[in-house]
Enzyme design. Structure first.
Site, short mmCIF file in Angstrom:
data_model
loop_
_atom_site.label_atom_id
_atom_site.label_comp_id
_atom_site.label_asym_id
_atom_site.label_seq_id
_atom_site.Cartn_x
_atom_site.Cartn_y
_atom_site.Cartn_z
N ARG A 31 3.71 -4.07 3.69
CA ARG A 31 4.73 -3.09 4.06
C ARG A 31 5.57 -2.80 2.84
O ARG A 31 6.48 -3.56 2.49
CB ARG A 31 5.56 -3.65 5.22
N ALA B 29 0.07 -1.06 15.78
CA ALA B 29 1.04 -0.01 16.12
C ALA B 29 0.74 1.21 15.29
O ALA B 29 0.02 1.14 14.29
CB ALA B 29 2.46 -0.50 15.85
N GLU C 297 -4.95 3.64 18.17
CA GLU C 297 -4.47 2.74 17.12
C GLU C 297 -5.10 1.35 17.22
O GLU C 297 -5.44 0.75 16.20
CB GLU C 297 -2.94 2.63 17.15
N GLU D 97 -7.25 0.27 14.00
CA GLU D 97 -6.73 -0.82 13.16
C GLU D 97 -7.52 -2.11 13.31
O GLU D 97 -7.65 -2.88 12.35
CB GLU D 97 -5.26 -1.09 13.47
N GLU E 134 -7.52 6.53 5.94
CA GLU E 134 -7.57 6.58 4.47
C GLU E 134 -6.25 6.02 3.91
O GLU E 134 -5.17 6.42 4.35
CB GLU E 134 -7.73 8.07 4.07
#
Lengths: 185, 185
Positions: B63, B75, B91, B95, B137
């Site tokens: 992050r 999320a 999602e 993910e 991407e």
């Protein structure tokens, strides 16, 4: 897996009165470049102030970004150079008028890791006494002392839906059942 | 106490590739004027994906705003016109590669009411099957399936400290003890 993104360049894309937006160019783990935009925040505190009768001191505030009032735990930004535990004492007193004899640090959480560096330090305050609240200029806050069980019920009905407050309730649960001890400060 | 702040003027102070900052002039309850700066956000979803063995599907991501990796629940942002429950399915699959047979809506929380209109819709996903993950991407995500008890322990040690995930754990507690039923979707 190597996940780190390395800063190639950093600029202030917007410097408002309150918000500061950074726009950085980074090197991704696969070697490509990407932009990252985010808010710089000084950090904040949130206070779970629990009285001897099991009431939680809450505040009701209009939150302009969302366009409605929220019932939430007292909280506020850390002033430059201020120790977070002093911010906690200051914000509780300013917003609600309460002072506390016993303070425990419960933990730190990051509310918005996608686009802000904000961290919130959580404190439990007990041994409460009421003096006078002194909200900041332009800050309009109403204090409510609600039974903790009612706060929980409201949170499960969606009436208390501020994430900072829900995280506080999570840690308060853990403290009450003995799985989180907190640090005396 | 009347707390509402009325919009007098609204402008886009910064329009980046990702962040949009609004700067509004408002009329305060006492009749004075003030500025309010905040982020416009499309909303997001977060998914508590619990397998039959009691493991929670988590992701580890760098992050950039905070400059470190976080272990968090899957999320992501809602695409324009997308129904949130479809974002949740998308999602989770993108993910982590997981798909789920059973979906419950748990609730909505606001992560950052001081300076963002973001809301996060929480879902519980069960009946998991694994296919292939297809991250966006420039998105680098590692999947971890951790025993729920371990996630809780880590959260109390400060190792899981993303607020969105802690709110999810709060609601998962409530669902497990029967005080939150959720809505089948």
């Amino acid at each position: 897996m190597e996940l780190t993104e390395h800063t190639l360049q950093s600029e202030t894309a917007y410097a408002g009165g309150f918000l500061q937006v950074k726009k950085d160019t980074v090197r991704l783990p696969d070697g490509k470049e990407a932009n990252r935009e985010y808010i710089r925040h000084p950090g904040a505190v949130a206070v779970l102030a629990l009285d001897d009768a099991g009431h939680l001191v809450m505040v009701r505030q209009y939150r302009y970004p969302v366009g409605r009032t929220f019932v939430e735990i007292p909280a506020g930004k850390i002033d430059a150079g201020e120790a977070p535990h002093l911010t906690a004492r200051r914000e509780l007193r300013e917003e609600t008028g309460y002072q506390a004899d016993e303070w425990l640090f419960l933990g730190t959480a990051y509310p918005c890791i996608g686009y802000s560096d904000e961290c919130i330090h959580y404190y439990l305050a007990r041994g409460l006494t009421l003096s006078e609240s002194t909200p900041d200029e332009g800050e309009f806050v109403e204090t409510l002392c609600l039974p903790l069980a009612e706060v929980r019920t409201r949170s499960l009905r969606g009436e208390v839906c501020d994430s900072k407050t829900l995280v506080g309730l999570y840690w308060l649960d853990a403290w009450q059942n003995g799985s989180l001890l907190g640090e005396r400060i």
